[in-house]
Design a protein around this motif. Sequence first.
Motif, mmCIF file in Angstrom:
data_model
loop_
_atom_site.group_PDB
_atom_site.id
_atom_site.type_symbol
_atom_site.label_atom_id
_atom_site.label_comp_id
_atom_site.label_asym_id
_atom_site.label_seq_id
_atom_site.Cartn_x
_atom_site.Cartn_y
_atom_site.Cartn_z
ATOM 1 N N THR A 222 12.798 3.914 -5.363
ATOM 2 C CA THR A 222 11.799 4.649 -6.160
ATOM 3 C C THR A 222 11.391 5.986 -5.538
ATOM 4 O OG1 THR A 222 9.949 3.599 -5.005
ATOM 5 C CG2 THR A 222 10.794 2.482 -6.998
ATOM 6 N N GLY A 223 11.650 6.169 -4.247
ATOM 7 C CA GLY A 223 11.206 7.389 -3.569
ATOM 8 C C GLY A 223 9.707 7.384 -3.271
ATOM 9 N N LYS A 224 9.047 6.249 -3.534
ATOM 10 C CA LYS A 224 7.598 6.171 -3.256
ATOM 11 C C LYS A 224 7.372 5.738 -1.802
ATOM 12 C CE LYS A 224 5.848 5.635 -7.841
ATOM 13 N NZ LYS A 224 7.123 5.793 -8.561
ATOM 14 N N ASN A 225 6.151 5.979 -1.325
ATOM 15 C CA ASN A 225 5.804 5.516 0.017
ATOM 16 C C ASN A 225 4.413 4.904 0.012
ATOM 17 O OD1 ASN A 225 3.791 7.559 0.434
ATOM 18 N ND2 ASN A 225 5.466 9.019 0.671
ATOM 19 N N LEU A 226 3.969 4.469 1.182
ATOM 20 C CA LEU A 226 2.701 3.721 1.263
ATOM 21 C C LEU A 226 1.506 4.538 0.771
ATOM 22 C CD1 LEU A 226 1.647 0.955 2.036
ATOM 23 C CD2 LEU A 226 1.587 1.681 4.430
ATOM 24 N N GLU A 227 1.579 5.856 0.922
ATOM 25 C CA GLU A 227 0.486 6.727 0.461
ATOM 26 C C GLU A 227 0.335 6.674 -1.064
ATOM 27 O OE1 GLU A 227 -1.443 9.030 2.358
ATOM 28 O OE2 GLU A 227 -0.572 8.354 4.262
ATOM 29 N N ASP A 228 1.401 6.258 -1.762
ATOM 30 C CA ASP A 228 1.347 6.188 -3.233
ATOM 31 C C ASP A 228 0.604 4.945 -3.726
ATOM 32 O OD1 ASP A 228 2.867 8.551 -3.779
ATOM 33 O OD2 ASP A 228 4.650 7.458 -3.101
ATOM 34 N N PHE A 229 0.259 4.042 -2.803
ATOM 35 C CA PHE A 229 -0.392 2.794 -3.196
ATOM 36 C C PHE A 229 -1.870 2.790 -2.800
ATOM 37 C CE2 PHE A 229 3.987 1.764 -3.459
ATOM 38 C CZ PHE A 229 4.070 0.797 -4.450
ATOM 39 N N LYS A 244 -0.709 -9.818 8.782
ATOM 40 C CA LYS A 244 0.545 -9.630 9.528
ATOM 41 C C LYS A 244 1.510 -8.753 8.728
ATOM 42 C CE LYS A 244 0.610 -14.208 11.800
ATOM 43 N NZ LYS A 244 0.900 -14.143 13.226
ATOM 44 N N ALA A 245 1.600 -8.992 7.422
ATOM 45 C CA ALA A 245 2.523 -8.210 6.584
ATOM 46 C C ALA A 245 2.068 -6.749 6.508
ATOM 47 C CB ALA A 245 2.599 -8.818 5.184
ATOM 48 N N LEU A 246 0.773 -6.559 6.285
ATOM 49 C CA LEU A 246 0.265 -5.186 6.187
ATOM 50 C C LEU A 246 0.475 -4.434 7.505
ATOM 51 C CD1 LEU A 246 -1.153 -3.211 4.270
ATOM 52 C CD2 LEU A 246 -3.346 -4.086 5.090
ATOM 53 N N ARG A 247 0.223 -5.152 8.609
ATOM 54 C CA ARG A 247 0.418 -4.532 9.927
ATOM 55 C C ARG A 247 1.858 -4.063 10.140
ATOM 56 N NH1 ARG A 247 -2.453 -8.803 13.846
ATOM 57 N NH2 ARG A 247 -4.585 -8.095 13.568
ATOM 58 N N ALA A 248 2.789 -4.776 9.523
ATOM 59 C CA ALA A 248 4.215 -4.471 9.747
ATOM 60 C C ALA A 248 4.592 -3.103 9.197
ATOM 61 C CB ALA A 248 5.079 -5.563 9.119
ATOM 62 N N ILE A 249 3.786 -2.572 8.257
ATOM 63 C CA ILE A 249 4.168 -1.281 7.649
ATOM 64 C C ILE A 249 3.060 -0.227 7.694
ATOM 65 C CG2 ILE A 249 5.819 -2.379 6.068
ATOM 66 C CD1 ILE A 249 3.686 -1.773 3.820
ATOM 67 N N ILE A 250 1.881 -0.602 8.156
ATOM 68 C CA ILE A 250 0.719 0.283 7.951
ATOM 69 C C ILE A 250 0.866 1.623 8.684
ATOM 70 C CG2 ILE A 250 -0.794 -0.565 9.812
ATOM 71 C CD1 ILE A 250 -2.961 -0.519 7.332
ATOM 72 N N ASP A 251 1.645 1.640 9.771
ATOM 73 C CA ASP A 251 1.835 2.890 10.508
ATOM 74 C C ASP A 251 2.528 3.968 9.669
ATOM 75 O OD1 ASP A 251 0.671 1.750 12.629
ATOM 76 O OD2 ASP A 251 2.526 1.362 13.754
ATOM 77 N N GLU A 252 3.088 3.559 8.523
ATOM 78 C CA GLU A 252 3.764 4.533 7.653
ATOM 79 C C GLU A 252 2.766 5.443 6.950
ATOM 80 O OE1 GLU A 252 6.204 2.307 4.927
ATOM 81 O OE2 GLU A 252 7.218 1.229 6.555
ATOM 82 N N ALA A 253 1.458 5.074 6.983
ATOM 83 C CA ALA A 253 0.440 5.864 6.261
ATOM 84 C C ALA A 253 -0.404 6.669 7.236
ATOM 85 C CB ALA A 253 -0.462 4.923 5.457
ATOM 86 N N SER A 254 -1.075 7.712 6.716
ATOM 87 C CA SER A 254 -2.004 8.506 7.533
ATOM 88 C C SER A 254 -3.167 7.617 7.974
ATOM 89 C CB SER A 254 -2.560 9.665 6.713
ATOM 90 O OG SER A 254 -3.357 9.137 5.660
ATOM 91 N N GLU A 255 -3.904 8.047 8.988
ATOM 92 C CA GLU A 255 -5.020 7.225 9.466
ATOM 93 C C GLU A 255 -6.053 6.993 8.374
ATOM 94 O OE1 GLU A 255 -6.883 8.149 13.220
ATOM 95 O OE2 GLU A 255 -4.890 8.206 14.147
ATOM 96 N N GLU A 256 -6.301 8.036 7.588
ATOM 97 C CA GLU A 256 -7.287 7.928 6.508
ATOM 98 C C GLU A 256 -6.823 6.889 5.475
ATOM 99 O OE1 GLU A 256 -9.318 10.738 3.101
ATOM 100 O OE2 GLU A 256 -7.852 11.620 4.461
ATOM 101 N N HIS A 257 -5.535 6.943 5.144
ATOM 102 C CA HIS A 257 -5.035 5.997 4.146
ATOM 103 C C HIS A 257 -4.946 4.580 4.722
ATOM 104 C CE1 HIS A 257 -3.551 5.289 0.160
ATOM 105 N NE2 HIS A 257 -2.549 4.575 0.630
ATOM 106 N N GLN A 258 -4.685 4.479 6.010
ATOM 107 C CA GLN A 258 -4.690 3.154 6.653
ATOM 108 C C GLN A 258 -6.059 2.505 6.487
ATOM 109 O OE1 GLN A 258 -3.225 2.877 10.670
ATOM 110 N NE2 GLN A 258 -1.555 4.295 10.304
#
Length: 390
Positions: A222-229, A244-258
């Motif tokens: 889709t070309g989307k990323n975590l910031e799109d959610f 645990k699942a969220l932690r596995a990918i959360i670094d993909e977002a900015s600190e504000e979006h995290q």
Amino acid sequence: MIMNVGIDKMSFYSSDMYLDMVDLAHARNEDPNKYLIGIGQKKMAVIPKTQDVVTMAANACLKIIDDDDRNKIDLIIFGTETGIDNSKSAAIYLQNMLGLSRRGRAFEIKQACYGATAGLQMAKEYVENNPEKKALVIGADIARYGIDTPGEVTQGGGAVAMVISANPSIAEFEGTSTFYSDDVMDFWRPLYRTEAVVDGHYSNDVYVDFFKKTWDEYKQITGKNLEDFSAMTFHLPYVKMGIKALRAIIDEASEEHQDKLKTEFGFGKVYNENIGNLYTGSLYLNFLSLINNSDQLKVGDRIGLFSYGSGAQGEFFAMNLCKGFKNSELISQINADINNRKQVSVSEYETIFNDWVPIKDQELSFDTSKDASTFTLKGVKNHQRIYDRK
Ligand code: CAA
């Protein structure tokens, strides 16, 4: 083909009894913080023998089904891994109990906790091709691991009901799903058992692995990323699993979006941490808790949904919130149901747990006077379950 198909109505039912996780921890000689923080659960629904997946689903549906639904629903898909019969589906019982049109298809789907998602995706395609029709999708289960087992703290039970339609009020499907399956022995329940067999730590690892696989493929397609959610929701066998699942990918977002994703996760976990695992319904309880409790979400927001069924099947997809996503009447009703439950002691819970309907008995009669729910199971006659409506 029309695109705006999705969840028009959603409801939830669980029993009116709960066990406090601090009481359970004391009884099992565990530090309460292991259950409250390490597992992430506060309370666990205790399901009496007067409720099964059929009655729980019917009680959930009562809150939302109206005459328009009765006329238009001609597809009923019942996701469960706590089926009550090896042949006849729970959906057929439900169709009759709710007075739904007999000109319909009614059947049950099983793939551990994934069944309701299979039903939802099938219903989506059906309504896209038949926009004047509606579908009813159920996720209902009773999670049982056994007294004094590591899985005990992750038990629970209940039913989520969803009406799928064109121009939905709550949320519409967006774009593609990504899915992944493999023959894995992380959790299963042989036909002769009423409690699951589980390789708990392994199941956690497979869950996270399947989440990452489906999420990575979703991003690629889709070309989307975590910031799109705006928020991510998960199958929550227990709340810490979602963390645990969220932690596995959360670094993909900015600190504000995290921070935003963590805050929304906090709203989404409220119902689950008070109910426990309801297998097929758990992802949708997490989604319902999010939309009911978040004070930050708005129309058009994109929500991620990760479904996982041991054995194992994973699927990731996205939904966008529609203008009727907050139903204040239903929110008050569900919150009142959860808050007004009666607390039971550990010994009462153990008695109820051990009093589970013996599968081999053909004649049973239950006292339903203490169960205030509209639909109850009042016994078994000639190997047939006998249901009652108050
Ligand atoms: N304070 C705070 N935290 C504490 C603590 C304390 N005093 N004591 C322990 N903890 C933490 C641990 O560090 C651990 O945290 P991490 O997971 O972050 O490492 C957590 O509490 C749990 O501790 P243990 O791993 O020691 O717990 P356990 O071995 O007793 O079992 C379990 C945990 C494996 C989840 C078990 O409850 C289980 O088997 N549950 C059922 C299986 C399950 O739900 N699997 C999920 C994936 S499969 C699926 O999703 C399908 C489904 O619905 C079943």
